[in-house]
Design a protein around this motif. Structure first.
Motif, PDB file in Angstrom:
ATOM      1  N   PRO A 114       0.812  -1.224   0.000  1.00 37.55           N
ATOM      2  CA  PRO A 114       0.000   0.000   0.000  1.00 37.55           C
ATOM      3  C   PRO A 114       0.842   1.268   0.000  1.00 37.55           C
ATOM      4  O   PRO A 114       1.870   1.335   0.656  1.00 37.55           O
ATOM      5  CB  PRO A 114      -0.800  -0.116   1.302  1.00 37.55           C
ATOM      6  CG  PRO A 114       0.058  -0.950   2.195  1.00 37.55           C
ATOM      7  CD  PRO A 114       0.774  -1.909   1.279  1.00 37.55           C
ATOM      8  N   SER A 115       0.400   2.221  -0.784  1.00 35.45           N
ATOM      9  CA  SER A 115       1.074   3.513  -0.846  1.00 35.45           C
ATOM     10  C   SER A 115       0.376   4.568  -0.005  1.00 35.45           C
ATOM     11  O   SER A 115       0.973   5.572   0.319  1.00 35.45           O
ATOM     12  CB  SER A 115       1.140   4.007  -2.291  1.00 35.45           C
ATOM     13  OG  SER A 115       1.895   3.138  -3.062  1.00 35.45           O
ATOM     14  N   GLY A 116      -0.871   4.368   0.289  1.00 33.04           N
ATOM     15  CA  GLY A 116      -1.605   5.405   1.010  1.00 33.04           C
ATOM     16  C   GLY A 116      -1.920   6.565   0.079  1.00 33.04           C
ATOM     17  O   GLY A 116      -2.011   6.410  -1.134  1.00 33.04           O
ATOM     18  N   ALA A 117      -2.051   7.742   0.651  1.00 34.45           N
ATOM     19  CA  ALA A 117      -2.383   8.936  -0.133  1.00 34.45           C
ATOM     20  C   ALA A 117      -1.178   9.405  -0.933  1.00 34.45           C
ATOM     21  O   ALA A 117      -0.043   9.279  -0.497  1.00 34.45           O
ATOM     22  CB  ALA A 117      -2.853  10.052   0.799  1.00 34.45           C
ATOM     23  N   MET A 118      -1.443   9.942  -2.117  1.00 30.09           N
ATOM     24  CA  MET A 118      -0.358  10.522  -2.918  1.00 30.09           C
ATOM     25  C   MET A 118       0.017  11.878  -2.333  1.00 30.09           C
ATOM     26  O   MET A 118      -0.858  12.628  -1.897  1.00 30.09           O
ATOM     27  CB  MET A 118      -0.787  10.663  -4.373  1.00 30.09           C
ATOM     28  CG  MET A 118      -1.963  11.576  -4.590  1.00 30.09           C
ATOM     29  SD  MET A 118      -2.529  11.612  -6.283  1.00 30.09           S
ATOM     30  CE  MET A 118      -3.850  10.436  -6.209  1.00 30.09           C
ATOM     31  N   VAL A 119       1.289  12.187  -2.295  1.00 28.61           N
ATOM     32  CA  VAL A 119       1.768  13.473  -1.800  1.00 28.61           C
ATOM     33  C   VAL A 119       1.917  14.396  -3.006  1.00 28.61           C
ATOM     34  O   VAL A 119       2.577  14.050  -3.977  1.00 28.61           O
ATOM     35  CB  VAL A 119       3.107  13.321  -1.043  1.00 28.61           C
ATOM     36  CG1 VAL A 119       3.615  14.671  -0.573  1.00 28.61           C
ATOM     37  CG2 VAL A 119       2.937  12.374   0.139  1.00 28.61           C
ATOM     38  N   SER A 120       1.277  15.545  -2.928  1.00 22.41           N
ATOM     39  CA  SER A 120       1.229  16.464  -4.058  1.00 22.41           C
ATOM     40  C   SER A 120       1.337  17.897  -3.561  1.00 22.41           C
ATOM     41  O   SER A 120       0.996  18.195  -2.424  1.00 22.41           O
ATOM     42  CB  SER A 120      -0.102  16.273  -4.791  1.00 22.41           C
ATOM     43  OG  SER A 120      -0.256  17.232  -5.800  1.00 22.41           O
ATOM     44  N   GLN A 121       1.805  18.778  -4.421  1.00 21.49           N
ATOM     45  CA  GLN A 121       1.831  20.194  -4.091  1.00 21.49           C
ATOM     46  C   GLN A 121       0.557  20.871  -4.580  1.00 21.49           C
ATOM     47  O   GLN A 121      -0.194  20.310  -5.372  1.00 21.49           O
ATOM     48  CB  GLN A 121       3.034  20.875  -4.741  1.00 21.49           C
ATOM     49  CG  GLN A 121       4.331  20.577  -4.060  1.00 21.49           C
ATOM     50  CD  GLN A 121       5.465  21.375  -4.670  1.00 21.49           C
ATOM     51  OE1 GLN A 121       5.500  21.610  -5.866  1.00 21.49           O
ATOM     52  NE2 GLN A 121       6.400  21.772  -3.833  1.00 21.49           N
ATOM     53  N   ALA A 124       1.608   2.894   5.033  1.00 25.26           N
ATOM     54  CA  ALA A 124       2.143   2.850   3.666  1.00 25.26           C
ATOM     55  C   ALA A 124       3.502   2.163   3.663  1.00 25.26           C
ATOM     56  O   ALA A 124       4.313   2.365   4.561  1.00 25.26           O
ATOM     57  CB  ALA A 124       2.274   4.265   3.100  1.00 25.26           C
ATOM     58  N   SER A 125       3.742   1.320   2.667  1.00 24.65           N
ATOM     59  CA  SER A 125       5.042   0.673   2.541  1.00 24.65           C
ATOM     60  C   SER A 125       5.914   1.387   1.515  1.00 24.65           C
ATOM     61  O   SER A 125       7.081   1.067   1.371  1.00 24.65           O
ATOM     62  CB  SER A 125       4.861  -0.791   2.135  1.00 24.65           C
ATOM     63  OG  SER A 125       4.210  -0.876   0.886  1.00 24.65           O
ATOM     64  N   GLN A 126       5.336   2.333   0.796  1.00 27.38           N
ATOM     65  CA  GLN A 126       6.053   3.152  -0.174  1.00 27.38           C
ATOM     66  C   GLN A 126       5.285   4.461  -0.308  1.00 27.38           C
ATOM     67  O   GLN A 126       4.153   4.557   0.130  1.00 27.38           O
ATOM     68  CB  GLN A 126       6.130   2.443  -1.518  1.00 27.38           C
ATOM     69  CG  GLN A 126       4.775   2.148  -2.090  1.00 27.38           C
ATOM     70  CD  GLN A 126       4.776   0.923  -2.963  1.00 27.38           C
ATOM     71  OE1 GLN A 126       5.765   0.241  -3.099  1.00 27.38           O
ATOM     72  NE2 GLN A 126       3.659   0.628  -3.566  1.00 27.38           N
ATOM     73  N   ILE A 127       5.896   5.449  -0.899  1.00 26.09           N
ATOM     74  CA  ILE A 127       5.288   6.775  -1.005  1.00 26.09           C
ATOM     75  C   ILE A 127       5.102   7.137  -2.477  1.00 26.09           C
ATOM     76  O   ILE A 127       6.024   7.002  -3.270  1.00 26.09           O
ATOM     77  CB  ILE A 127       6.173   7.845  -0.316  1.00 26.09           C
ATOM     78  CG1 ILE A 127       6.402   7.484   1.149  1.00 26.09           C
ATOM     79  CG2 ILE A 127       5.571   9.230  -0.459  1.00 26.09           C
ATOM     80  CD1 ILE A 127       5.153   7.424   2.007  1.00 26.09           C
ATOM     81  N   LYS A 128       3.896   7.594  -2.807  1.00 29.95           N
ATOM     82  CA  LYS A 128       3.610   8.092  -4.158  1.00 29.95           C
ATOM     83  C   LYS A 128       3.781   9.597  -4.142  1.00 29.95           C
ATOM     84  O   LYS A 128       3.160  10.288  -3.340  1.00 29.95           O
ATOM     85  CB  LYS A 128       2.162   7.805  -4.545  1.00 29.95           C
ATOM     86  CG  LYS A 128       1.904   6.463  -5.089  1.00 29.95           C
ATOM     87  CD  LYS A 128       0.485   6.358  -5.585  1.00 29.95           C
ATOM     88  CE  LYS A 128      -0.460   6.292  -4.419  1.00 29.95           C
ATOM     89  NZ  LYS A 128      -1.819   5.941  -4.758  1.00 29.95           N
ATOM     90  N   ILE A 129       4.612  10.121  -5.019  1.00 30.26           N
ATOM     91  CA  ILE A 129       4.817  11.561  -5.147  1.00 30.26           C
ATOM     92  C   ILE A 129       4.266  12.009  -6.490  1.00 30.26           C
ATOM     93  O   ILE A 129       4.665  11.490  -7.528  1.00 30.26           O
ATOM     94  CB  ILE A 129       6.317  11.928  -5.062  1.00 30.26           C
ATOM     95  CG1 ILE A 129       6.932  11.456  -3.751  1.00 30.26           C
ATOM     96  CG2 ILE A 129       6.523  13.414  -5.285  1.00 30.26           C
ATOM     97  CD1 ILE A 129       6.573  12.277  -2.548  1.00 30.26           C
ATOM     98  N   MET A 130       3.357  12.939  -6.472  1.00 35.05           N
ATOM     99  CA  MET A 130       2.826  13.528  -7.707  1.00 35.05           C
ATOM    100  C   MET A 130       3.646  14.795  -7.931  1.00 35.05           C
ATOM    101  O   MET A 130       3.391  15.818  -7.300  1.00 35.05           O
ATOM    102  CB  MET A 130       1.341  13.850  -7.572  1.00 35.05           C
ATOM    103  CG  MET A 130       0.500  12.642  -7.225  1.00 35.05           C
ATOM    104  SD  MET A 130       0.615  11.357  -8.451  1.00 35.05           S
ATOM    105  CE  MET A 130      -0.736  11.798  -9.480  1.00 35.05           C
ATOM    106  N   SER A 131       4.631  14.710  -8.813  1.00 29.27           N
ATOM    107  CA  SER A 131       5.566  15.826  -8.958  1.00 29.27           C
ATOM    108  C   SER A 131       5.269  16.739 -10.127  1.00 29.27           C
ATOM    109  O   SER A 131       5.973  17.711 -10.340  1.00 29.27           O
ATOM    110  CB  SER A 131       6.991  15.294  -9.085  1.00 29.27           C
ATOM    111  OG  SER A 131       7.117  14.543 -10.258  1.00 29.27           O
TER     112      SER A 131
END
Length: 102
Positions: free
Chosen positions: A13-20, A71-78
């Motif tokens: 699971p990544s959880g929520a995507m991190v975005s600016q 989360a086992s990994q992080i999603k970054i929306m760059s």
């Protein structure tokens, strides 16, 4: 007689995507802008879809929150996505940091 089960698929699971702000992962509606420390999370943040983070300290905090939530990994929306109306798909909003704070 019971046959041995083959190993099944694993879910990471990544959880929520991190975005600016204003990037592909910012799903806020017009009535949810402007954002301040006193405002409530957006609907997308409440649902666990995205986590808005502007600046290095907020990105670190949002990443830690997602790890705390499992989360086992992080999603970054760059940058922008192909269907994004706010930013081009080739634009990048996060910059490389020379040192990672520990």
């Amino acid at each position: 007689m019971r046959l041995p089960q083959p190993p099944g698929p694993r879910i990471y699971p990544s959880g929520a995507m991190v975005s600016q702000t204003s990037v592909h992962g910012d799903f806020r509606q017009r009535y949810e802008v402007p954002r301040s420390p006193q405002t409530n999370p957006s609907h997308a943040e409440e649902a666990g879809v995205s986590a808005i983070a502007d600046g290095v300290p907020e990105v670190c905090r949002r990443v830690r929150e997602q790890l705390m939530l499992g989360a086992s990994q992080i999603k970054i929306m760059s940058g922008g996505g192909l269907a994004s109306t706010m930013i081009r798909s080739t634009a990048s909003s996060f910059q490389k940091k020379k040192r990672v704070p520990r």
